[in-house]
Motif scaffolding. Structure first.
Motif, PDB file in Angstrom:
ATOM      1  N   ARG A  52       0.842  -1.185   0.000  1.00 43.46           N
ATOM      2  CA  ARG A  52       0.000   0.000   0.000  1.00 43.46           C
ATOM      3  C   ARG A  52       0.887   1.248   0.000  1.00 43.46           C
ATOM      4  O   ARG A  52       1.945   1.283   0.615  1.00 43.46           O
ATOM      5  CB  ARG A  52      -0.898   0.007   1.232  1.00 43.46           C
ATOM      6  CG  ARG A  52      -1.756   1.219   1.336  1.00 43.46           C
ATOM      7  CD  ARG A  52      -2.630   1.163   2.565  1.00 43.46           C
ATOM      8  NE  ARG A  52      -3.264   2.445   2.715  1.00 43.46           N
ATOM      9  CZ  ARG A  52      -3.895   2.839   3.794  1.00 43.46           C
ATOM     10  NH1 ARG A  52      -3.985   2.040   4.824  1.00 43.46           N
ATOM     11  NH2 ARG A  52      -4.441   4.021   3.863  1.00 43.46           N
ATOM     12  N   LYS A  53       0.441   2.290  -0.685  1.00 42.95           N
ATOM     13  CA  LYS A  53       1.168   3.560  -0.716  1.00 42.95           C
ATOM     14  C   LYS A  53       0.450   4.556   0.181  1.00 42.95           C
ATOM     15  O   LYS A  53      -0.766   4.544   0.305  1.00 42.95           O
ATOM     16  CB  LYS A  53       1.288   4.075  -2.144  1.00 42.95           C
ATOM     17  CG  LYS A  53       2.142   3.155  -2.992  1.00 42.95           C
ATOM     18  CD  LYS A  53       2.390   3.711  -4.346  1.00 42.95           C
ATOM     19  CE  LYS A  53       3.277   2.727  -5.098  1.00 42.95           C
ATOM     20  NZ  LYS A  53       3.654   3.213  -6.399  1.00 42.95           N
ATOM     21  N   TYR A  54       1.228   5.427   0.789  1.00 51.46           N
ATOM     22  CA  TYR A  54       0.708   6.415   1.719  1.00 51.46           C
ATOM     23  C   TYR A  54       1.012   7.815   1.206  1.00 51.46           C
ATOM     24  O   TYR A  54       2.070   8.063   0.627  1.00 51.46           O
ATOM     25  CB  TYR A  54       1.345   6.242   3.107  1.00 51.46           C
ATOM     26  CG  TYR A  54       0.927   4.977   3.798  1.00 51.46           C
ATOM     27  CD1 TYR A  54      -0.126   4.968   4.701  1.00 51.46           C
ATOM     28  CD2 TYR A  54       1.580   3.773   3.539  1.00 51.46           C
ATOM     29  CE1 TYR A  54      -0.517   3.810   5.334  1.00 51.46           C
ATOM     30  CE2 TYR A  54       1.197   2.608   4.171  1.00 51.46           C
ATOM     31  CZ  TYR A  54       0.146   2.630   5.069  1.00 51.46           C
ATOM     32  OH  TYR A  54      -0.237   1.470   5.684  1.00 51.46           O
ATOM     33  N   TYR A  55       0.083   8.732   1.461  1.00 46.50           N
ATOM     34  CA  TYR A  55       0.313  10.133   1.153  1.00 46.50           C
ATOM     35  C   TYR A  55       1.022  10.769   2.341  1.00 46.50           C
ATOM     36  O   TYR A  55       0.591  10.613   3.483  1.00 46.50           O
ATOM     37  CB  TYR A  55      -1.006  10.877   0.905  1.00 46.50           C
ATOM     38  CG  TYR A  55      -1.670  10.499  -0.387  1.00 46.50           C
ATOM     39  CD1 TYR A  55      -1.266  11.073  -1.591  1.00 46.50           C
ATOM     40  CD2 TYR A  55      -2.704   9.571  -0.413  1.00 46.50           C
ATOM     41  CE1 TYR A  55      -1.864  10.728  -2.782  1.00 46.50           C
ATOM     42  CE2 TYR A  55      -3.312   9.221  -1.603  1.00 46.50           C
ATOM     43  CZ  TYR A  55      -2.889   9.798  -2.778  1.00 46.50           C
ATOM     44  OH  TYR A  55      -3.487   9.448  -3.953  1.00 46.50           O
ATOM     45  N   VAL A  56       2.100  11.481   2.045  1.00 50.03           N
ATOM     46  CA  VAL A  56       2.839  12.203   3.080  1.00 50.03           C
ATOM     47  C   VAL A  56       2.737  13.686   2.742  1.00 50.03           C
ATOM     48  O   VAL A  56       3.315  14.157   1.770  1.00 50.03           O
ATOM     49  CB  VAL A  56       4.323  11.752   3.135  1.00 50.03           C
ATOM     50  CG1 VAL A  56       5.066  12.546   4.192  1.00 50.03           C
ATOM     51  CG2 VAL A  56       4.423  10.254   3.385  1.00 50.03           C
ATOM     52  N   ARG A  57       1.970  14.405   3.562  1.00 52.11           N
ATOM     53  CA  ARG A  57       1.766  15.843   3.350  1.00 52.11           C
ATOM     54  C   ARG A  57       2.560  16.592   4.425  1.00 52.11           C
ATOM     55  O   ARG A  57       2.380  16.335   5.613  1.00 52.11           O
ATOM     56  CB  ARG A  57       0.300  16.216   3.454  1.00 52.11           C
ATOM     57  CG  ARG A  57       0.039  17.709   3.254  1.00 52.11           C
ATOM     58  CD  ARG A  57      -1.406  18.078   3.494  1.00 52.11           C
ATOM     59  NE  ARG A  57      -2.311  17.135   2.886  1.00 52.11           N
ATOM     60  CZ  ARG A  57      -2.877  17.287   1.680  1.00 52.11           C
ATOM     61  NH1 ARG A  57      -2.626  18.359   0.976  1.00 52.11           N
ATOM     62  NH2 ARG A  57      -3.697  16.376   1.208  1.00 52.11           N
TER      63      ARG A  57
END
Length: 126
Positions: A52-57
């Protein structure tokens, strides 16, 4: 997950030996013991190993990226700013935003970045 980082710098003796509010904006940098950037590496464990890929803001606020003092310096540190100057400061003095998509390796996510002096950084991982 939310993380807040701050590269706070310590005020030096020059700050404490002068009267309150006697420093000009151009002198502010000289009031700290050092202005070195900080190399940061965060190693975060416990992520799923299902690719799974995660958004890093990241919201970043420092003198170069959204800081009001740097913007005011660019206006010449006017003592009585015009309405246009104030509107400019209000519109542009906001944190910079970076967004990346990261995939943890073996349940571990590594974030590497450099923080400027007195930078505040908010990281949200979704």
């Amino acid at each position: 997950m939310r993380i807040v980082c701050f590269n706070g710098k310590t005020l030096g003796p020059r700050y404490y030996l002068a009267e309150e509010s006697s420093h000009t904006p151009q002198e502010v940098d000289g009031l700290f013991t050092d202005l070195e950037p900080l190399e940061v590496e965060l190693v975060l464990h416990g992520f799923r190993e299902d690719h799974r890929k995660y958004y890093v803001r990241q919201r970043i606020l420092n003198e170069k990226r959204g800081g009001a003092l740097g913007k005011w310096r660019s206006l010449g540190c006017v003592a009585h700013p015009s309405r246009d100057d104030l509107e400019f400061l209000e519109r542009t003095s906001v944190p910079d935003v970076e967004l990346a998509v990261e995939a943890p390796a073996e349940g571990t996510l590594r974030l590497r970045f450099t923080m400027e002096p007195n930078e505040l950084r908010s990281i949200v991982i979704l």
